[in-house]
Write an enzyme that holds these catalytic residues in place. Structure first.
Site, PDB file in Angstrom:
ATOM      1  N   LYS A 120       0.749  -1.222   0.226  1.00 32.96           N
ATOM      2  CA  LYS A 120      -0.044   0.046  -0.079  1.00 32.96           C
ATOM      3  C   LYS A 120       0.903   1.106   0.076  1.00 32.96           C
ATOM      4  O   LYS A 120       0.749   2.316  -0.721  1.00 32.96           O
ATOM      5  CB  LYS A 120      -0.796  -0.033   1.211  1.00 32.96           C
ATOM      6  CG  LYS A 120      -2.008   1.220   1.247  1.00 32.96           C
ATOM      7  CD  LYS A 120      -2.719   1.122   2.456  1.00 32.96           C
ATOM      8  CE  LYS A 120      -1.702   1.822   3.750  1.00 32.96           C
ATOM      9  NZ  LYS A 120      -2.802   1.741   4.978  1.00 32.96           N
ATOM     10  N   ASP A 138      -6.711   1.096   1.287  1.00 34.94           N
ATOM     11  CA  ASP A 138      -6.505   1.041   2.579  1.00 34.94           C
ATOM     12  C   ASP A 138      -8.025   0.504   3.062  1.00 34.94           C
ATOM     13  O   ASP A 138      -8.986   0.041   2.266  1.00 34.94           O
ATOM     14  CB  ASP A 138      -6.121   2.374   3.077  1.00 34.94           C
ATOM     15  CG  ASP A 138      -7.275   3.381   3.006  1.00 34.94           C
ATOM     16  OD1 ASP A 138      -8.382   3.180   1.966  1.00 34.94           O
ATOM     17  OD2 ASP A 138      -7.219   4.304   3.300  1.00 34.94           O
TER      18      ASP A 138
END
Length: 214
Positions: A120, A138
């Site tokens: 991420k 997320d």
């Protein structure tokens, strides 16, 4: 969800926010990398407050390395998991100095090899600092993608793959910014605010949330 509806969702979000970006404050790829590393399990607001103190003093790999773990920890102690994060930040700076000439690499494999940098974080840096059409998933984006029907998936990698597959190319660079902001401020975890959601007519979430009683 069909392709026309997906396109309409992105067109609607784009019309309201043509040039979205992260809410983290940064001036260089290195500052962005550090801010994103610190933002895990923390708010962007808390990271920005800490970096407004630290970056004027240390905003390069060399200067942060010279601060050391204790020095970094002192600046970020208001952020969750600050001891571990300080250790990872300093170790990352050492690698950047030793292996990358003090520069942040624009390469996924190199980024993910840095301590404290996962997929991420790498996606955010590649997208925001280097303009690559990556999509960082997320908790907000995972929720919005599943709840709306835009790109359902059982885990973050599945949602990322679905978003990459179904997001039209012209929206791919900005997609995760639109979706994270939508999840943060409108399509909230406990109570989605459907009554003022701009994509509500396109959303496939069935139990629409009514406005609170006055």
């Amino acid at each position: 969800m069909n392709a026309n509806k997906r396109r309409a969702i992105y067109e609607t979000l784009q019309s309201l926010n043509p040039h979205p970006t992260t809410e983290l404050e940064y001036a260089t790829p290195f500052e962005l990398l550090i801010a994103v590393m610190l933002s895990a399990q923390a708010t962007d607001v808390s990271v920005n407050k800490a970096m407004r103190r630290m970056f004027p003093v240390a905003n390069t790999p060399q200067k942060v390395w010279e601060l050391g773990e204790a020095g970094v920890a002192d600046y970020i102690k208001t952020i969750g998991l600050y001891r571990t994060k300080a250790k990872n930040v300093v170790a990352t700076c050492r690698i950047l100095l030793d292996q990358h000439g003090g520069e942040v690499p624009a390469d996924r494999e190199a980024l993910e090899s840095l301590p404290g940098v996962g997929r991420k974080t790498a996606n955010v840096v590649l997208n925001t600092a280097f303009g690559q059409p990556t999509i960082a998933v997320d908790t907000h984006i995972f929720r919005v993608a599943n709840r709306t029907g835009l790109a359902p998936g059982k885990d973050v990698r599945a949602v990322e793959a679905a978003l990459e597959k179904f997001t039209p190319a012209e929206f791919r660079h900005d997609a995760h910014h639109w979706l994270i902001l939508h999840g943060r401020y409108v399509c909230k975890a406990r109570r989605p605010e459907c009554w003022h959601c701009v994509i509500e007519p396109l959303c496939e979430f069935k139990p629409k949330t009514p406005p609170p009683e006055m």
